[in-house]
Write a protein that holds these residues in place. Structure first.
Motif, PDB file in Angstrom:
ATOM      1  N   ARG A  19       0.877  -1.145  -0.097  1.00 13.97           N
ATOM      2  CA  ARG A  19       0.067  -0.004  -0.103  1.00 13.97           C
ATOM      3  C   ARG A  19       0.981   1.171   0.045  1.00 13.97           C
ATOM      4  O   ARG A  19       0.466   2.383  -0.711  1.00 13.97           O
ATOM      5  N   VAL A  20       1.783   1.137   0.670  1.00 18.84           N
ATOM      6  CA  VAL A  20       2.622   2.477   0.783  1.00 18.84           C
ATOM      7  C   VAL A  20       3.532   2.472  -0.538  1.00 18.84           C
ATOM      8  O   VAL A  20       3.668   3.946  -0.909  1.00 18.84           O
ATOM      9  N   ALA A  21       3.998   1.571  -1.019  1.00 14.64           N
ATOM     10  CA  ALA A  21       4.598   1.370  -2.277  1.00 14.64           C
ATOM     11  C   ALA A  21       3.633   2.334  -3.452  1.00 14.64           C
ATOM     12  O   ALA A  21       3.961   2.985  -4.333  1.00 14.64           O
ATOM     13  N   HIS A  22       2.622   1.794  -3.696  1.00 11.33           N
ATOM     14  CA  HIS A  22       1.576   2.017  -4.326  1.00 11.33           C
ATOM     15  C   HIS A  22       1.072   3.677  -4.211  1.00 11.33           C
ATOM     16  O   HIS A  22       1.007   4.599  -5.293  1.00 11.33           O
ATOM     17  N   ARG A  23       0.880   4.058  -2.917  1.00 11.94           N
ATOM     18  CA  ARG A  23       0.739   5.471  -2.667  1.00 11.94           C
ATOM     19  C   ARG A  23       1.706   6.471  -3.330  1.00 11.94           C
ATOM     20  O   ARG A  23       1.473   7.262  -3.969  1.00 11.94           O
ATOM     21  N   PHE A  24       2.998   5.882  -3.130  1.00 10.62           N
ATOM     22  CA  PHE A  24       4.086   6.651  -3.717  1.00 10.62           C
ATOM     23  C   PHE A  24       3.962   6.625  -5.149  1.00 10.62           C
ATOM     24  O   PHE A  24       4.257   7.981  -5.648  1.00 10.62           O
ATOM     25  N   CYS A  25       3.869   5.644  -5.557  1.00 13.28           N
ATOM     26  CA  CYS A  25       3.722   5.716  -7.251  1.00 13.28           C
ATOM     27  C   CYS A  25       2.580   6.590  -7.666  1.00 13.28           C
ATOM     28  O   CYS A  25       2.871   7.343  -8.765  1.00 13.28           O
ATOM     29  N   ILE A  26       1.619   6.722  -7.096  1.00 11.55           N
ATOM     30  CA  ILE A  26       0.495   7.318  -7.522  1.00 11.55           C
ATOM     31  C   ILE A  26       0.725   8.912  -7.402  1.00 11.55           C
ATOM     32  O   ILE A  26       0.324   9.800  -7.943  1.00 11.55           O
ATOM     33  N   THR A  27       1.359   9.172  -6.103  1.00  9.14           N
ATOM     34  CA  THR A  27       1.424  10.818  -5.536  1.00  9.14           C
ATOM     35  C   THR A  27       2.560  11.467  -6.104  1.00  9.14           C
ATOM     36  O   THR A  27       2.662  12.669  -5.983  1.00  9.14           O
ATOM     37  N   GLN A  28       3.884  10.714  -5.830  1.00  6.11           N
ATOM     38  CA  GLN A  28       5.033  11.433  -5.954  1.00  6.11           C
ATOM     39  C   GLN A  28       5.971  10.977  -7.077  1.00  6.11           C
ATOM     40  O   GLN A  28       6.672  11.858  -7.342  1.00  6.11           O
ATOM     41  N   CYS A  29       5.763   9.684  -7.738  1.00  4.51           N
ATOM     42  CA  CYS A  29       6.495   9.525  -8.796  1.00  4.51           C
ATOM     43  C   CYS A  29       6.080  10.174 -10.026  1.00  4.51           C
ATOM     44  O   CYS A  29       5.086  10.024 -10.414  1.00  4.51           O
ATOM     45  N   THR A  30       7.036  10.553 -10.721  1.00  2.00           N
ATOM     46  CA  THR A  30       6.905  11.477 -12.090  1.00  2.00           C
ATOM     47  C   THR A  30       6.279  10.444 -13.115  1.00  2.00           C
ATOM     48  O   THR A  30       5.595  10.753 -14.041  1.00  2.00           O
ATOM     49  N   ILE A  31       6.783   9.282 -13.263  1.00  2.00           N
ATOM     50  CA  ILE A  31       6.010   8.193 -13.956  1.00  2.00           C
ATOM     51  C   ILE A  31       4.447   8.015 -13.750  1.00  2.00           C
ATOM     52  O   ILE A  31       3.885   7.756 -14.896  1.00  2.00           O
ATOM     53  N   GLY A  32       4.320   8.011 -12.560  1.00  2.00           N
ATOM     54  CA  GLY A  32       2.981   7.675 -12.182  1.00  2.00           C
ATOM     55  C   GLY A  32       2.233   8.798 -12.739  1.00  2.00           C
ATOM     56  O   GLY A  32       1.040   8.586 -12.882  1.00  2.00           O
ATOM     57  N   GLU A  33       2.610  10.003 -12.441  1.00  2.00           N
ATOM     58  CA  GLU A  33       1.886  11.306 -12.617  1.00  2.00           C
ATOM     59  C   GLU A  33       1.699  11.326 -14.311  1.00  2.00           C
ATOM     60  O   GLU A  33       0.501  11.536 -14.946  1.00  2.00           O
TER      61      GLU A  33
END
Length: 58
Positions: free
Chosen positions: A34-48
């Motif tokens: 859950r923590v890893a997924h949240r990072f990918c969604i909110t902070q990762c430029t690729i996720g954005e």
């Protein structure tokens, strides 16, 4: 862009950056999935970037 092109771009991004992401693996190990997924969604430029493509698909 047409739908197929958007999906191709998403697939390329995920294969290039997300598949072997060291930071995701580390966060998943330390804090859980859950923590890893949240990072990918909110902070990762690729996720954005993936979210932008997702909005264009709708």
């Amino acid at each position: 862009m047409i739908r197929r092109e958007l999906l191709d771009h998403v697939e390329v991004l995920m294969n290039m950056y997300c598949e072997e992401c060291f930071l995701h693996k580390h966060l998943k190990k330390e804090g859980g999935r859950r923590v890893a997924h949240r990072f990918c969604i909110t902070q990762c430029t690729i996720g954005e970037k993936l979210q932008e493509y997702g909005k264009k698909l709708n």
